[in-house]
Design a protein around this motif. Structure first.
Motif, short mmCIF file in Angstrom:
data_model
loop_
_atom_site.label_atom_id
_atom_site.label_comp_id
_atom_site.label_asym_id
_atom_site.label_seq_id
_atom_site.Cartn_x
_atom_site.Cartn_y
_atom_site.Cartn_z
N TRP A 1 21.60 -0.83 45.12
CA TRP A 1 22.63 -1.89 45.19
C TRP A 1 22.08 -3.18 44.60
O TRP A 1 20.93 -3.56 44.86
CB TRP A 1 23.05 -2.13 46.64
CG TRP A 1 23.94 -1.05 47.17
CD1 TRP A 1 23.56 0.17 47.64
CD2 TRP A 1 25.37 -1.10 47.26
NE1 TRP A 1 24.65 0.90 48.04
CE2 TRP A 1 25.78 0.15 47.82
CE3 TRP A 1 26.33 -2.04 46.95
CZ2 TRP A 1 27.12 0.45 48.06
CZ3 TRP A 1 27.67 -1.75 47.17
CH2 TRP A 1 28.06 -0.51 47.72
N LEU A 2 22.89 -3.84 43.80
CA LEU A 2 22.58 -5.16 43.28
C LEU A 2 23.13 -6.19 44.27
O LEU A 2 24.34 -6.26 44.50
CB LEU A 2 23.22 -5.35 41.91
CG LEU A 2 23.15 -6.75 41.30
CD1 LEU A 2 21.70 -7.15 41.05
CD2 LEU A 2 23.96 -6.82 40.00
N ILE A 3 22.22 -6.96 44.89
CA ILE A 3 22.60 -7.87 45.97
C ILE A 3 22.23 -9.29 45.59
O ILE A 3 21.07 -9.56 45.23
CB ILE A 3 21.93 -7.48 47.30
CG1 ILE A 3 22.37 -6.07 47.72
CG2 ILE A 3 22.28 -8.50 48.39
CD1 ILE A 3 21.70 -5.58 48.99
N ALA A 4 23.19 -10.19 45.66
CA ALA A 4 22.95 -11.62 45.44
C ALA A 4 23.07 -12.34 46.78
O ALA A 4 23.97 -12.04 47.58
CB ALA A 4 23.96 -12.19 44.45
N ALA A 5 22.15 -13.27 47.02
CA ALA A 5 22.11 -14.00 48.29
C ALA A 5 22.10 -15.49 48.02
O ALA A 5 21.55 -15.96 47.01
CB ALA A 5 20.89 -13.60 49.10
N SER A 6 22.69 -16.26 48.93
CA SER A 6 22.73 -17.72 48.77
C SER A 6 21.40 -18.36 49.13
O SER A 6 21.19 -19.55 48.88
CB SER A 6 23.83 -18.31 49.65
OG SER A 6 23.59 -18.01 51.03
N SER A 7 20.47 -17.58 49.73
CA SER A 7 19.18 -18.13 50.16
C SER A 7 18.07 -17.14 49.85
O SER A 7 18.12 -15.97 50.26
CB SER A 7 19.21 -18.43 51.66
OG SER A 7 17.92 -18.66 52.17
N GLU A 8 17.05 -17.60 49.12
CA GLU A 8 15.91 -16.74 48.83
C GLU A 8 15.17 -16.37 50.10
O GLU A 8 14.76 -15.22 50.28
CB GLU A 8 14.97 -17.43 47.85
CG GLU A 8 13.76 -16.59 47.49
CD GLU A 8 12.75 -17.33 46.64
OE1 GLU A 8 11.71 -16.73 46.30
OE2 GLU A 8 13.00 -18.51 46.33
N ALA A 9 14.99 -17.34 51.01
CA ALA A 9 14.26 -17.06 52.25
C ALA A 9 15.01 -16.02 53.09
O ALA A 9 14.41 -15.12 53.68
CB ALA A 9 14.07 -18.35 53.04
N GLY A 10 16.34 -16.12 53.15
CA GLY A 10 17.12 -15.15 53.90
C GLY A 10 17.05 -13.77 53.28
O GLY A 10 16.98 -12.75 53.99
N LEU A 11 17.07 -13.71 51.94
CA LEU A 11 16.97 -12.42 51.26
C LEU A 11 15.61 -11.77 51.52
O LEU A 11 15.51 -10.55 51.71
CB LEU A 11 17.21 -12.60 49.77
CG LEU A 11 17.17 -11.33 48.92
CD1 LEU A 11 18.23 -10.35 49.37
CD2 LEU A 11 17.33 -11.66 47.44
N LYS A 12 14.54 -12.56 51.55
CA LYS A 12 13.21 -12.02 51.86
C LYS A 12 13.18 -11.41 53.25
O LYS A 12 12.58 -10.34 53.47
CB LYS A 12 12.16 -13.13 51.74
CG LYS A 12 11.86 -13.56 50.32
CD LYS A 12 10.95 -14.77 50.29
CE LYS A 12 9.61 -14.50 50.92
NZ LYS A 12 8.70 -15.67 50.84
N GLN A 13 13.83 -12.07 54.23
CA GLN A 13 13.89 -11.53 55.58
C GLN A 13 14.66 -10.21 55.60
O GLN A 13 14.28 -9.27 56.31
CB GLN A 13 14.56 -12.54 56.52
CG GLN A 13 13.72 -13.76 56.82
CD GLN A 13 12.51 -13.42 57.68
OE1 GLN A 13 12.51 -12.45 58.42
NE2 GLN A 13 11.47 -14.24 57.56
#
Length: 544
Positions: A424-436
């Motif tokens: 899945w290609l996932i875009a997130a509004s926060s890099e820190a949240g995506l790392k979690q």
């Protein structure tokens, strides 16, 4: 005693008995003629203005209104409008309970005409008609003049039909409340016209068919107690078809325990066509292993629908989407809080996720993201630069700031990010949240959104858990409040009002009781609709 009985028998001769019997029957017939009005449901709809934007029918409102006002979802709307004290006063008032029992025991129809509508009936106006039956004459002779008070004016519309009017408040300014009782129905109009109800009564007594908006509701079977059904005219708020008008027929049932269910049907719904689920592929189990129970809200829609929301096929945003998305797999949008929340200016806010099934290789993804950012940077001066990042196990692309004057001053880890995970290609509004999210266990604990998406018959479909989403939403409102306070110190005031933000925060506090909310779409021929299922925290079980 015997003499008195004999005298009575002597007085009641056959002739006198016949006369008394006929007189009694004649009196009863006159009373029946004066007090009896055969129930006519269509009469309630005849007076509704033809240019009304909303028409609703409420059966047995006198016995259901307390349940409605006490429902957590309704209380959330009341809190958002700052009307908690008025609502509590209505629930405690014995006088209001008596009025409701007298005026809304059988069936009530209401409609609304906005201020910017076109037609013979000038808005803003709120119009209502309620069946009172045998109470008609009592209201006309005694109850209504007494209730209107000494400041009310009386106007004779026609023989036996009077109008009472008193100064009151209407949306957008001062106005008048005018009331009339005729043919078993009490009519009321809140508008700027001191005798606005006369237009309603004359339409009703003319005996014609209801206007199209009211006729749609009148053509439905009369609902049972606790159910509201109606018709509404509304504008589509998104994409290139914004401001396009649609009409919908809805049915809504508010239950005492905090649960609610309903259905709305629009015909046609060309602004946002519903797509059949079998025609759209989707590996929901694979995504469930990646996201688990992280999302507090989740929505799925087709690529075409996502493009409409992005501004249409000719927009720049759609062109960027086209660079990243292949095929017709569904696109998801989710909101995450808790450990996977993001941050803005150091303050914790919910993280927005969006994604689609993808077969792209990491190197190919970086090239496409770079090309898409070039387009967006040239148009909107975003000043975003793609950078490869990783923790030794997983990799992602962070969209860092170039430090330009038009670029938001985000701190480390607050910039958006994109990753390929689990196909899945996932875009997130926060890099820190995506790392979690990427560092979490695999697979994660199953989320309640997953069975909803797997059983969906069409797209779009929406699920959320209000008990989890309202907390992060309050955090987001708090950030907006701080931003507004900061803007108020500058020469130009902020566009957001602090009072509006306070009301939004109060709304989220009450809406948290709603529990699980599901919106499912469906289509049939040239019509489309939405089914709503809500399970409040006080409900014993979910609505089936």
């Amino acid at each position: 005693m015997a003499k008195q009985s004999a005298a009575i028998r002597e007085w009641f001769t056959p002739r006198r008995s016949l006369i008394l019997t006929l007189s009694l029957l004649f009196g009863l017939a006159c009373a029946w003629r004066v007090l009896h009005f055969p129930y006519n449901r269509e009469t309630l709809f005849r007076g509704m203005p033809a240019n009304a934007f909303w028409v609703a029918e409420h059966p047995s409102l006198s016995s259901a209104w307390k349940d409605v006002l006490s429902n957590p979802l309704v209380k959330a709307g009341i809190a958002a409008g700052g009307l908690e004290d008025e609502s509590a006063g209505l629930l405690r008032s014995r006088r209001i309970a008596g009025v409701m029992e007298s005026l809304a025991a059988r069936n009530t129809v209401a409609s609304y005409v906005p201020s910017d509508s076109e037609g013979a009936f000038a808005g803003p106006a709120l119009v209502a008609a309620s069946w009172v039956g045998y109470r008609t004459q009592f209201l006309r002779w005694r109850s209504l003049p007494k209730a209107m008070g000494p400041g009310a004016a009386k106007y004779r519309l026609m023989p036996g039909v009077d109008i009472w009017t008193v100064k009151s408040d209407v949306p957008g300014g001062s106005g008048f409340l005018s009331i009339c009782v005729a043919e078993g129905v009490i009519y009321a109009c809140l508008s700027r016209d001191p005798f606005g109800v006369q237009h309603v009564v004359l339409r009703a007594l003319a005996g014609g068919k209801p206007a199209r908006s009211a006729a749609v509701v009148a053509g439905k079977p009369e609902p049972e107690r606790g159910v509201q059904q109606g018709w509404a005219l509304w504008q589509w708020p998104f994409g290139p078809t914004r401001n396009m008008w649609n009409s919908s027929v809805y049915r809504l049932e508010v239950q005492p325990g905090g649960s609610l269910r309903g259905e709305a049907v629009s015909a046609p719904l060309s602004a946002f066509p519903v797509a059949s689920a079998p025609a759209v592929a989707g590996d929901w189990d694979g995504l469930g292993a990646v996201l688990g129970n992280v999302p507090a809200a989740f929505a799925a829609l087709t690529r075409e629908q996502a493009g409409r929301l992005a501004g249409g096929t000719g927009s720049l945003t759609f062109a960027v989407m086209d660079m990243l998305i292949d095929g017709n797999d569904p696109v998801f949008i989710a909101l995450a809080g808790g450990d996977c929340s993001g941050r803005i200016l150091g303050l914790k806010v919910p993280m927005l996720l969006a994604g689609v099934k993808s077969d792209l290789a990491p190197d190919s993804l970086f090239a496409r993201v770079s090309a898409g950012l070039d387009l967006l940077n040239r148009r909107y001066k975003l000043g975003l630069i793609p950078r490869r990042r990783g923790d030794g196990i997983r990799t992602w692309i962070a969209l860092d700031s170039s430090g330009g004057k038009d670029t938001p001053g985000l701190l480390e880890g607050e910039a958006p990010a994109i990753a390929l995970v689990g196909g899945w290609l996932i875009a997130a509004s926060s890099e820190a949240g995506l790392k979690q999210l990427l560092a979490g266990p695999a697979p994660r604990e199953p989320g309640k959104w997953l069975p909803v998406m797997k059983s969906a018959g069409s797209f779009p479909v929406f699920w959320c858990d209000s008990t989890r989403i309202c907390g992060p939403a309050r955090d987001a409102v708090a950030v907006m409040t701080l931003w507004t306070i900061a803007k108020e110190t500058e020469a130009s005031p902020g566009s957001l009002k602090r009072a509006d933000l306070d009301r939004a925060r109060a709304w989220f506090v009450e809406a948290e009781r709603a529990g699980e909310i599901v919106l499912e779409t469906f289509s049939s021929g040239d019509s489309a609709g939405v089914r709503l299922r809500v399970t409040g925290t006080g409900a014993a079980a979910a609505i089936q």
